[in-house]
Scaffold this active site. Structure first.
Site, PDB file in Angstrom:
ATOM      1  N   ILE A 180     -25.348  37.557  69.248  1.00 49.72           N
ATOM      2  CA  ILE A 180     -24.735  36.489  70.039  1.00 49.72           C
ATOM      3  C   ILE A 180     -23.811  35.755  69.078  1.00 49.72           C
ATOM      4  CG2 ILE A 180     -25.141  34.429  71.444  1.00 49.72           C
ATOM      5  CD1 ILE A 180     -27.907  35.627  72.098  1.00 49.72           C
ATOM      6  N   HIS A 213     -22.470  31.659  69.287  1.00 53.66           N
ATOM      7  CA  HIS A 213     -23.256  30.481  68.924  1.00 53.66           C
ATOM      8  C   HIS A 213     -23.930  30.756  67.578  1.00 53.66           C
ATOM      9  CE1 HIS A 213     -25.564  26.831  70.613  1.00 53.66           C
ATOM     10  NE2 HIS A 213     -25.752  26.871  69.296  1.00 53.66           N
ATOM     11  N   LEU A 214     -23.464  30.071  66.570  1.00 53.46           N
ATOM     12  CA  LEU A 214     -23.987  30.248  65.214  1.00 53.46           C
ATOM     13  C   LEU A 214     -25.500  30.091  65.194  1.00 53.46           C
ATOM     14  CD1 LEU A 214     -22.691  29.552  61.934  1.00 53.46           C
ATOM     15  CD2 LEU A 214     -24.545  27.988  62.477  1.00 53.46           C
ATOM     16  N   HIS A 215     -26.166  30.993  64.504  1.00 53.69           N
ATOM     17  CA  HIS A 215     -27.617  30.889  64.341  1.00 53.69           C
ATOM     18  C   HIS A 215     -28.006  31.522  63.009  1.00 53.69           C
ATOM     19  CE1 HIS A 215     -26.665  34.529  66.667  1.00 53.69           C
ATOM     20  NE2 HIS A 215     -27.712  35.114  66.092  1.00 53.69           N
ATOM     21  N   GLN A 216     -28.818  30.807  62.284  1.00 54.17           N
ATOM     22  CA  GLN A 216     -29.298  31.275  60.981  1.00 54.17           C
ATOM     23  C   GLN A 216     -30.691  31.867  61.143  1.00 54.17           C
ATOM     24  OE1 GLN A 216     -28.205  30.255  57.075  1.00 54.17           O
ATOM     25  NE2 GLN A 216     -29.945  28.874  56.942  1.00 54.17           N
TER      26      GLN A 216
END
Length: 184
Positions: A141, A144-147
């Site tokens: 995805i 939407h930035l996600h760590q």
């Protein structure tokens, strides 16, 4: 062809010259690869993370582990290991360079806190921490930035996924979420 413990392995004919490599097939992930739970556009209205946050559902139904003012932590629906979670800003941004200085600090601090909590509840031997920026880099995805915060244990890539074609996750996602949320 038989594998360990009389597990039946399937060979596929007609796939080219034999190279002596075993193939690990994970057809259960095909639904995800083909788009299950992926947004149809880069806009926040199609983003599954934004939809979960705005759904009004209880956090235990959405797998959200914890919330802060600028960021939140959520379990990965397709985990590599038990406790695999992601830290995300609420704001729908795709690229790390788009974060405000405050969001950058919040993502970093929440990642540190996630590591402490996971260590407390499940004693991993290490972690993989990372951002996949763009689809070509592996971001499922990308909008939407996600760590990712992935706990690792010695031997967690043992014979089960390599030979047995099975990833063993010893907890259901809801149980993992409760354990982490209670310790948060």
């Amino acid at each position: 062809m038989s594998g360990p413990e009389n597990v039946e392995l399937t060979a596929q004919e007609g796939v080219g010259v034999s190279d002596a490599l075993q193939r690990l097939w994970t057809p259960h992930r095909m639904a995800y690869i083909q788009g299950e739970n992926k947004p149809e556009s880069d806009h926040s209205d199609g983003c599954p993370f934004c939809r979960l946050v705005e759904s009004g559902k209880p956090d235990d139904d959405t797998l959200i582990v914890a919330r802060d003012e600028l960021v939140f932590a959520i379990l990965n629906l397709y985990p590599y290991n038990p406790g695999h979670l992601m830290v995300l800003p609420y704001r729908h941004v795709a690229d790390y360079t788009e974060l405000t200085p405050e969001e950058t600090v919040a993502v970093a601090e929440y990642t540190q806190h996630a590591m402490r909590v996971i260590r407390e509840v499940s004693a991993p031997h290490g972690f993989n921490i990372g951002l996949n920026q763009g689809p070509v880099a592996g971001a499922g995805i990308a909008a939407h930035l996600h760590q990712h915060v992935v706990p690792r244990w010695g031997g967690d890539s043992n014979f089960m996924p390599v030979i047995g074609h099975t990833k063993v996750l010893p907890q259901l996602l809801g149980e993992t979420r409760k354990l982490l949320a209670d310790a948060w």
